[in-house]
Design an enzyme around this catalytic site. Structure first.
Site, short mmCIF file in Angstrom:
data_model
loop_
_atom_site.label_atom_id
_atom_site.label_comp_id
_atom_site.label_asym_id
_atom_site.label_seq_id
_atom_site.Cartn_x
_atom_site.Cartn_y
_atom_site.Cartn_z
N HIS A 245 -10.69 76.17 64.23
CA HIS A 245 -10.29 76.79 62.97
C HIS A 245 -11.57 77.24 62.28
O HIS A 245 -12.47 76.44 62.02
CB HIS A 245 -9.52 75.80 62.10
CG HIS A 245 -8.19 75.42 62.68
ND1 HIS A 245 -7.69 74.14 62.63
CD2 HIS A 245 -7.26 76.16 63.34
CE1 HIS A 245 -6.50 74.10 63.23
NE2 HIS A 245 -6.23 75.32 63.67
N GLU A 248 -13.31 75.32 59.47
CA GLU A 248 -13.67 73.93 59.71
C GLU A 248 -14.98 73.93 60.49
O GLU A 248 -15.00 73.94 61.72
CB GLU A 248 -12.54 73.22 60.46
CG GLU A 248 -11.25 73.18 59.64
CD GLU A 248 -10.05 72.66 60.43
OE1 GLU A 248 -10.25 72.11 61.54
OE2 GLU A 248 -8.92 72.81 59.94
N HIS A 377 -12.47 69.00 64.52
CA HIS A 377 -11.82 69.68 63.40
C HIS A 377 -12.34 69.12 62.08
O HIS A 377 -13.26 68.30 62.05
CB HIS A 377 -10.30 69.52 63.50
CG HIS A 377 -9.68 70.27 64.63
ND1 HIS A 377 -8.80 71.32 64.45
CD2 HIS A 377 -9.81 70.14 65.97
CE1 HIS A 377 -8.42 71.79 65.62
NE2 HIS A 377 -9.02 71.09 66.57
N GLU A 469 -11.04 64.60 63.69
CA GLU A 469 -11.18 65.16 62.34
C GLU A 469 -12.45 64.52 61.75
O GLU A 469 -12.48 63.33 61.46
CB GLU A 469 -9.96 64.82 61.49
CG GLU A 469 -8.64 65.36 62.03
CD GLU A 469 -8.45 66.84 61.72
OE1 GLU A 469 -9.19 67.36 60.86
OE2 GLU A 469 -7.55 67.47 62.32
#
Length: 647
Positions: A245, A248, A377, A469
């Site tokens: 993404h 990110e 991410h 993440e």
């Protein structure tokens, strides 16, 4: 009518053609013009108003005779848009250097050339930025042709920038080899850093591209191995992917820092890093979505929202763009003997819009026998693992384990436990909601979605992938990057070392010939892996005792009992020798279910390096032009072919 038009045009050209210079005594005959001495004039070029001098002279070094001619030239357009093309790298330096040629300094009606050493230093630092966008070094910045040595008398066009030059200069010799600049990297800066790192460690590193983004940017990978560019027998393949993404960005920066760290520490003799690289082939893809990053970067660090730049230039979310093989796995789970691995891509998938970035990654996965992977991410602080799609589609949060649930939990914890913040027991922090779970969670239990990359890795290839993440801020300020790196460094290394868990070996026939695509099955786990082209395999397994079977079409099965102790941190060697069978059982003569799907496979025909943004139509010549060629579309007769490397 045509001859009349030609005569008219010929007359116009002759009328505008300058009269020849006068010889002595001819001025009064009207057949020549007296030479006029050129004089200094004020600079009125909008892109050159901030140079260190105020006057120039026409014609310039390119024999462009007026301001109007210069402003409509491809050379001037180039210096005006270089900031955008190179995403800020080497600017305003390159623009000022170009201005010193197009509008050279003039003093006392005499032109002064810019200094050659300034040009050479800038070219040394910035050539890789041009390489990153597949552009040749501009001919008018030829350091030998248009620049002068200090002994000839020259001026420094970058004098006003000393102390604030945007060029990445070589670090002083007294800087430690482990020095890393903790900053945000533009696309061209990223490519430049990766190439410089690979050059510094050329015996263990190389760079390559797996394809192009929709707007034509190369998806660059840096690889570390004792034999860069080649798969080595029994050496497992590992990959990290960042910036899926575009907004990110932490994962992207972490992988750039990791590449520099691996190179430096290997050269310094760090035993952990040397062991890792000597026994593993490591691939780092810092940015899978460079087009989206460019949009996010325009917003700036610290101010980026949760949407801008997330998707690709085609407005596609890459982590929703992969084939939904999870639904097929759930359907097969109830069928006795059905395989929940190497599920082919259904034909219906190709009816939708598939991003070139997605195709490039899928083709990459097929070309290299990856064993372990992680996608980095941002937006939370937790490690998730497959499945990401719920067993019941209407359930937004449902625990949905794979047959390798124990192994995936072990992999996720390897990253989480080595991360000082994720492993912190405080609930009043980023990621605090996952403290009671140990900082890890099954993806579908967190939130369910289809078309994810992790599920596709597991169900279409041999590769196990988790999603990390890495923080609640998607685009943090630069001053935060140093801390973020130190929080993630050991976790990144610890997770890579997990590629050596379980078993590995070679499957061959009685003559020692490798058997490709042999199946390695583990009793009680409904998920097989297959051997690579050289007959080698790697099967990730947690500690325990297993019955492992190797089988291939036309050969007998071979079973072995394997025990992996809890403290064992290296893959156990388990080889198989298969013997041919003279008469195949009827069940082996049946066509495998998997073959039904792949009779036509668009992925095999896909060229990941084509120019996708321009492939909608037009001639082959247009499709072959780089993405930046459109900047010069207004130039009909004087397009800068000299910028094309193949020209």
């Amino acid at each position: 009518m045509v001859p009349s038009l030609l005569l008219l045009l010929t007359g116009l050209f002759r009328a505008t053609e300058p009269a020849p210079r006068c010889e002595t005594g001819q001025e009064t005959l009207g057949q020549c013009q007296a030479a006029q001495k050129a004089k200094c004039v004020d600079i009125s070029l909008s892109s050159c108003t901030d140079v260190t001098y105020t006057q120039t002279m026409y014609p310039n070094f390119l024999d462009q005779k007026s301001r109007e001619v210069i402003e409509y030239s491809s050379e001037y357009i180039l210096i005006s848009v270089l900031h955008n093309l190179l995403q800020g790298e080497c600017n305003p330096d390159l623009r000022l250097l170009g201005c010193s040629v197009l509008a050279p300094q003039c003093e006392k009606d005499k032109v002064i050339k810019p200094c050659r050493h300034v040009c050479e230093n800038l070219k040394k630092n910035c050539l890789s930025a041009f390489d990153a966008i597949d552009m040749a070094w501009p001919y008018f910045l030829d350091c030998d042709r248009f620049f002068a040595g200090e002994e000839e008398g020259c001026f420094d066009p970058l004098a006003k920038l000393r102390g604030e030059v945007a060029v990445e200069e070589d670090l002083p010799s007294d800087f430690p080899a482990t020095f890393i600049q903790f900053k945000h990297h533009s696309y061209s800066q990223m490519v430049s850093t990766l190439k410089k790192t690979a050059s510094r460690c050329s015996h263990i590193a190389t760079t390559y591209s797996i394809g192009r983004s929709f707007e034509g940017k190369d998806l660059f990978v840096i690889e570390f191995s004792t034999k860069p560019g080649h798969h080595e027998l029994l050496k497992p393949e590992f990959k990290y992917i960042g910036n899926m993404h575009g907004n990110e960005v932490v994962g992207k920066e972490l992988l750039i820092y990791l590449a520099q760290y691996l190179c430096s520490e290997y050269l310094l003799g760090n035993p952990r890093i040397q062991t890792l690289i000597n026994n593993t082939r490591i691939h780092l893809l810092p940015s899978l979505n460079p087009d989206g990053y460019e949009l996010a970067a325009e917003e700036g660090a610290g101010y980026n929202g949760w949407v801008i730049g997330r998707q690709t230039a085609q407005n596609l979310d890459l982590n929703r763009n992969f084939p939904d093989l999870t639904s097929e796995a759930y359907r097969r789970a109830g069928i006795r003997g059905a395989r929940l691995d190497h599920i082919p891509i259904p034909q219906s998938y190709w009816w939708g819009k598939v991003a070139p970035e997605t195709k490039a990654v899928m083709k990459w996965m097929r070309s290299i026998p990856f064993v372990l992977s992680a996608s980095l991410h941002g937006g939370e602080l937790v490690v998730t693992y497959p499945y990401d799609y719920s067993r019941h589609p209407m359930e937004e949060k449902e625990f949905s384990p794979t047959p390798d649930e124990k192994m995936f939990k072990m992999l996720a914890k390897a990253y989480a436990d080595a991360h000082p913040v994720i492993s912190d027991r405080s609930e009043h922090r980023c990621g605090g909601n996952f403290v009671k779970r140990g900082g890890i969670i099954n993806g579908a239990e967190w939130y369910s979605f289809t078309g994810g990359m992790a599920d596709f890795n597991y169900l279409h290839t041999n590769c196990f992938e988790v999603t990390v993440e890495v923080g609640c801020e998607k685009f943090p300020l630069e001053e935060e990057l140093f801390t973020i790196w130190h929080e993630n460094r050991d976790a990144l290394l610890n997770y890579m070392e997990m590629v050596h868990r379980g078993i590995k070996g070679i499957v061959s026939d009685k003559f020692g010939n490798p058997i490709k695509n042999a199946r390695i099955s583990v009793r009680g786990i409904q998920h097989d892996i297959t051997t690579a082209a050289d007959g080698d395999y790697w099967r990730l397994l947690p500690p325990g005792t297993y019955i492992v079977t190797a089988q291939a079409m036309g050969y007998t099965k071979v079973m072995k009992r394997v025990t992996l102790p809890i403290k064992m941190k290296r893959a156990g060697r388990v080889d198989f020798v298969l013997r041919p069978i003279e008469i195949w059982p009827n069940k082996l003569l049946r066509r495998p279910m998997e073959d039904m799907y792949d009779q036509y496979d668009p992925l095999e025909l896909f060229d990941p390096h084509t120019q996708h943004a321009q492939a909608q139509g037009g001639s082959q010549q247009v499709r072959e032009k780089p993405w930046w060629w459109s900047y010069f579309s207004s130039l009909d007769l004087h397009k800068p072919l000299w910028l094309l490397k193949q020209h």
